[in-house]
Design an enzyme around this catalytic site. Sequence first.
Site, PDB file in Angstrom:
ATOM      1  N   PRO A   2       1.042  -1.420  -0.295  1.00 15.97           N
ATOM      2  CA  PRO A   2       0.277   0.557  -0.538  1.00 15.97           C
ATOM      3  C   PRO A   2       0.440   0.812  -0.276  1.00 15.97           C
ATOM      4  O   PRO A   2       1.892   1.657   1.032  1.00 15.97           O
ATOM      5  CB  PRO A   2      -0.538  -0.192   1.417  1.00 15.97           C
ATOM      6  CG  PRO A   2      -0.346  -1.454   1.739  1.00 15.97           C
ATOM      7  CD  PRO A   2       1.030  -1.998   0.703  1.00 15.97           C
ATOM      8  N   GLU A   3       0.665   2.081  -0.904  1.00 11.39           N
ATOM      9  CA  GLU A   3       1.392   3.523  -0.877  1.00 11.39           C
ATOM     10  C   GLU A   3       0.317   4.648  -0.914  1.00 11.39           C
ATOM     11  O   GLU A   3      -0.798   3.785  -0.336  1.00 11.39           O
ATOM     12  CB  GLU A   3       1.880   3.168  -2.517  1.00 11.39           C
ATOM     13  CG  GLU A   3       3.103   2.144  -2.931  1.00 11.39           C
ATOM     14  CD  GLU A   3       3.959   1.962  -3.379  1.00 11.39           C
ATOM     15  OE1 GLU A   3       4.200   3.645  -4.798  1.00 11.39           O
ATOM     16  OE2 GLU A   3       5.084   0.994  -4.115  1.00 11.39           O
TER      17      GLU A   3
END
Length: 278
Positions: A2-3
Amino acid sequence: MPELPEVQTVVDNLNSLGIVGRCFTGAEVRWPKTVDGLSPGDFIQNIRGCTIRRILRRGKYIVMHLSQGKTLLIHLRMTGRLNWEPAAKAHNKHEHVILRVEGKGELRFQDTRKFGRITMTSSPETVLGKLGPEPLTRAFTADRFHRMLHSRSCAVKPLLLDQKFIAGLGNIYVDESLWKAGIHPLRLSSSLSETEVGRLHRAVRHVLKKGLRNLGTTLGSGEGNFYSVAGRRGRNADELYVFRRTGRDCPRCGMRIERIIVAQRSSHICPECQRQST
DNA sequence: AGTCTTGTTCGACT
DNA sequence: CAGTCGAACAAGAC
């Protein structure tokens, strides 16, 4: 992994759950290390009775402001994910922290690799204040980016991955941005011309917005991949230019995409579009 | 069955 | 101080 786009997608999901304004009625900690700084007992005692006031994102942190001056900082790291489930449903073996919400639901922190962290704090700024600028805000101008890059002298890729330099980017969106801008990951930050910085600035914002529009990037099918709170996959994987596309054609020039290691991290580049000079 | 992969932080080193 | 490198974390894929 997750960014920014994935974390923002989760935050948006949480906000549409209707849990803002409700309170936590209890918690369960099955893997103590997931809870940062506090013993499971203290964490449970602290969170019980707190009302959720606001949920937002800063960098890759999910920031949950609670009543009583407390804030929950949730970092998903590589395989972390939040599930919204009815309390009656049996938990799976990777759901390490369970937060009971007034009513019938539970927010469950699932994390196969156990690198994710939940921090309960009264001073979130101690952590969040160290982060670099948000790339999608108006304050993040090309001019400012130019000054930032020229104030340092190291390879551009590790710099973009440094959360203290700029917040929210990870391996996927950095590779995508550098390809889009036609810049080699090993280029010295201070050697980038104004034109190149302009292209990189546009590219970073472009790939992040695209990821956001597609509700995140979900690679492969393993459960460690990104899934939203509702368990939905992001659509962005189909639209990636170079990331994990080694050996396939560059969408711009048709050359084979290569995988190289930069700062101990795999990097995907087009050897034609991203020539290395410095 | 052992090796590799993965993102981030931290400590050691130059 | 600034920058670089490797280790550690943990488990799944192969």
